[in-house]
Design an enzyme around this catalytic site. Structure first.
Site, PDB file in Angstrom:
ATOM      1  N   HIS A  38      -2.667   1.231   6.695  1.00 54.59           N
ATOM      2  CA  HIS A  38      -3.000   1.227   5.325  1.00 54.59           C
ATOM      3  C   HIS A  38      -3.279   2.582   4.767  1.00 54.59           C
ATOM      4  CE1 HIS A  38      -4.336  -0.990   1.900  1.00 54.59           C
ATOM      5  NE2 HIS A  38      -5.129  -0.247   1.566  1.00 54.59           N
ATOM      6  N   HIS A  85      -5.740   2.025  -4.461  1.00 53.88           N
ATOM      7  CA  HIS A  85      -4.968   1.574  -3.476  1.00 53.88           C
ATOM      8  C   HIS A  85      -4.344   0.033  -4.000  1.00 53.88           C
ATOM      9  CE1 HIS A  85      -7.637  -0.995  -0.720  1.00 53.88           C
ATOM     10  NE2 HIS A  85      -8.066  -0.942  -1.952  1.00 53.88           N
ATOM     11  N   CYS A 118       0.781  -1.379  -0.057  1.00 52.35           N
ATOM     12  CA  CYS A 118       0.079  -0.068   0.055  1.00 52.35           C
ATOM     13  C   CYS A 118       0.892   1.231   0.141  1.00 52.35           C
ATOM     14  CB  CYS A 118      -1.016  -0.035   1.178  1.00 52.35           C
ATOM     15  SG  CYS A 118      -0.392   0.073   2.762  1.00 52.35           S
TER      16      CYS A 118
END
Length: 348
Positions: free
Chosen positions: A311, A323, A263
């Site tokens: 994240h 993402h 991420c």
């Protein structure tokens, strides 16, 4: 006439075999009764999702340790170079002081002041006495410089030793977090292997549908409706465009492009393509700019998820994020509501 013979008893061997067989049957029945039920597809998905989340947490910690390691390596190298240069300077200062002393006392062991006093030329005495005072003062100053340099070198060596220790500790932390992430991923794969091929395909399809829910299109393609949200800046627009070019690229833990990403690897790589350097980890990226509420988000802003900030993705517009989700998935669009939103971050 009826026979009065007694029936022949069964042989000991036959009784033993029958008893063993019966015992085995009872044991198998007991094991079957006590065996844990085969986990359902829903149970497997829940456990796998949790393992993937834990793996991502460990991955971000590993990314942070790697970033710290690289920084420490540069600091250690710079300090060691500084110590080496300082030692060379100290050696030159010592050599210079030795040459000065050698010149001052080259006439022998008689005290230089006494030698001047015994001179038959008073004017020469006064001139040379003044010179001797200057030489002595210069020698004292040189000694002071040498002492100062020695103290500085001792401090620099101590600092370098501390950085070397920090580097060793950081390398251990990196190894530990890598192993933790790999362990979680292996456990997740083991659980997935308990499902049939069709069940795994059904799970993947359901995951894709969940990701694209509310997006007006597939969660992994550019057909998602992003609305008309403008970018927050030209650099944010360039970073977002770079990330868009990586849709469909696989998630790989610890990867920062260009053929795979985790991420924060995607966000840091994309901003680098726009000429902007941001930290490597999601936790650090959370503090890399101005914090935003969800209503303030514009295209290209970073979006931070989960309470521990493990994240990160890009805001894409129309309630969507772009993402790198998790292992087994690829860079894609997803509804911002699918994850616990914390805040946005505007870079620059």
């Amino acid at each position: 006439m009826a026979s009065h013979r007694r029936p022949k008893p069964p042989s000991r061997t036959r009784v033993t075999v029958l008893t063993a067989t019966a015992a085995a049957a009872v044991a198998l029945t007991s094991q079957a009764a006590n065996a844990a039920p085969t986990p359902s597809k829903a149970d497997v998905k829940e456990k796998v999702d949790k393992l993937y989340e834990d793996a991502e947490k460990a991955t971000e910690k590993a990314n942070g340790a790697k970033e710290a390691q690289e920084k420490l390596e540069k600091q250690v190298t710079a300090l060691q170079d500084k110590v080496a240069r300082g030692q060379d300077e100290l050696n030159e200062m010592r050599d210079g002081l030795g040459l000065m002393a050698s010149n001052q006392y080259r006439t022998g062991g008689i005290d230089p002041a006494l030698q001047l006093f015994l001179s038959s030329d008073p004017d020469s005495y006064l001139e040379k006495a003044s010179t001797l005072d200057q030489v002595s003062a210069k020698q004292a100053a040189s000694l002071q410089k040498i002492q100062d340099k020695q103290r500085t070198l001792a401090q620099q060596r101590k600092e370098a030793q501390g950085k070397v220790k920090d580097l060793a500790d950081t390398r251990k932390q990196l190894t530990k977090k890598k192993q933790e992430a790999q362990s979680k991923l292996a456990a997740a794969q083991k659980l997935l292997n308990t499902l049939t091929e069709k069940e795994r395909a059904d799970l993947a399809k359901a995951e894709e549908e969940r990701a694209s829910r509310g997006s007006g299109g597939s969660g992994s393609t550019t057909r998602t409706d992003l609305g008309n949200t403008p970018a927050s800046s030209s650099r944010a627009a360039a970073a977002f465009a770079a990330a868009q070019g990586k849709i469909g690229t696989p998630y790989v833990y610890g990867a920062s492009g260009p053929s795979s990403f985790d991420c924060s690897g995607l966000t840091s790589w994309a901003y680098a393509q726009a000429g902007v350097s941001i930290p490597r980890t999601s936790e650090s990226q959370a503090n890399a700019g101005t914090r935003l509420s969800q209503s303030q988000l514009q295209k290209g802003d970073l979006v931070i998820f989960y309470g521990d900030l493990h994240h990160v993705g890009f805001y894409a517009g129309n309630g969507q994020v772009l993402h790198a989700p998790k292992p087994g998935a690829s860079v894609r669009y997803e509804s911002i509501g699918n994850m616990p939103f914390q805040f946005g971050v505007r870079i620059g």
